[in-house]
Design a protein around this motif. Structure first.
Motif, PDB file in Angstrom:
ATOM      1  N   PHE A 238       5.250  -6.550 -10.293  1.00 56.92           N
ATOM      2  CA  PHE A 238       4.911  -6.849  -8.901  1.00 56.92           C
ATOM      3  C   PHE A 238       4.754  -8.358  -8.794  1.00 56.92           C
ATOM      4  O   PHE A 238       4.073  -8.977  -9.615  1.00 56.92           O
TER       5      PHE A 238
ATOM      6  N   LEU B  14      12.633  -4.714  -2.972  1.00 59.27           N
ATOM      7  CA  LEU B  14      12.706  -4.046  -4.270  1.00 59.27           C
ATOM      8  C   LEU B  14      13.937  -4.565  -4.985  1.00 59.27           C
ATOM      9  O   LEU B  14      15.039  -4.537  -4.439  1.00 59.27           O
TER      10      LEU B  14
ATOM     11  N   ASP C 170      12.358  -3.183 -13.090  1.00 59.55           N
ATOM     12  CA  ASP C 170      12.359  -3.195 -11.627  1.00 59.55           C
ATOM     13  C   ASP C 170      11.248  -4.115 -11.147  1.00 59.55           C
ATOM     14  O   ASP C 170      10.182  -4.198 -11.759  1.00 59.55           O
TER      15      ASP C 170
ATOM     16  N   ILE D 242       9.074  -5.520  -7.596  1.00 58.08           N
ATOM     17  CA  ILE D 242       8.736  -5.426  -6.177  1.00 58.08           C
ATOM     18  C   ILE D 242       8.137  -6.770  -5.792  1.00 58.08           C
ATOM     19  O   ILE D 242       7.171  -7.232  -6.408  1.00 58.08           O
TER      20      ILE D 242
ATOM     21  N   ILE E 196       3.865  -2.318  -0.282  1.00 57.50           N
ATOM     22  CA  ILE E 196       4.051  -1.895  -1.669  1.00 57.50           C
ATOM     23  C   ILE E 196       4.328  -0.394  -1.738  1.00 57.50           C
ATOM     24  O   ILE E 196       5.190   0.050  -2.500  1.00 57.50           O
TER      25      ILE E 196
ATOM     26  N   GLN F  20       7.946   0.186  -0.795  1.00 58.54           N
ATOM     27  CA  GLN F  20       8.875  -0.225  -1.847  1.00 58.54           C
ATOM     28  C   GLN F  20       8.828   0.739  -3.030  1.00 58.54           C
ATOM     29  O   GLN F  20       9.853   1.059  -3.623  1.00 58.54           O
TER      30      GLN F  20
ATOM     31  N   LEU G 282      11.762   3.098  -4.555  1.00 55.74           N
ATOM     32  CA  LEU G 282      12.076   3.090  -5.982  1.00 55.74           C
ATOM     33  C   LEU G 282      12.072   4.502  -6.567  1.00 55.74           C
ATOM     34  O   LEU G 282      12.964   4.870  -7.331  1.00 55.74           O
TER      35      LEU G 282
END
Length: 154
Positions: free
Chosen positions: A69, A95, A105, A107, A132, A135, A139
């Motif tokens: 994040f 994302l 990954d 965010i 969040i 996103q 995901l």
């Protein structure tokens, strides 16, 4: 005759450094001690909001422990894809799927657009959490309400 001032206090004989400001008060110290919220910058407080929200979701969804994040001030990094939100305005978060190039990954939440939309700290915290959650839902391929049952509630 004038009295001898004696040896100069500095080796070079130059003027002494000023230890006070021009009003004669000198430095008074920091405005607030480090543990007081006043000394936390807006950017640091925003990062704390993102981390708090991410930790809340990680407790519920352990698979998010591998997701990074992050916070950027504004969208516009040439390496990041810019996708406009539903209204065609400035994105609040994005994302970044790292599965193609072996990266985790990510965010990313954009700080300045969120701060402009929120009137106070509580609204800002709620908006950050909603971004969040949206996103994370994208995901995981789920609805935001299933990621966080409190999504969209005030």
């Amino acid at each position: 005759m004038t009295p001898d001032p004696g040896p100069s206090p500095r080796p070079g004989g130059g003027p002494r450094p000023r230890r006070r400001d021009r009003h004669g008060r000198g430095m008074r110290g920091p405005v607030a001690p480090p543990q007081v919220p006043l000394s936390v910058s807006r950017a640091d407080a925003f990062i704390d909001l993102v981390n708090d929200s991410a930790q809340r979701l990680e407790r519920r969804w352990p698979q998010l422990s591998s997701v990074e994040f992050g916070v950027l001030d504004v969208p516009g990094d040439p390496e990041l894809p810019i996708s406009l939100d539903d209204e065609g305005g400035v994105p609040l978060g994005t994302l970044l799927s790292g599965s193609r190039n072996g990266l985790p990954d990510r965010i990313v939440v954009y700080r300045r657009p969120v701060e402009i939309r929120a009137k106070n700290r509580d609204e800002r915290a709620q908006l950050v959490h909603e971004i969040i959650v949206e996103q994370v839902a994208e995901l995981l391929g789920l609805a935001p309400e299933s990621v966080d049952p409190h999504y969209g509630q005030e």
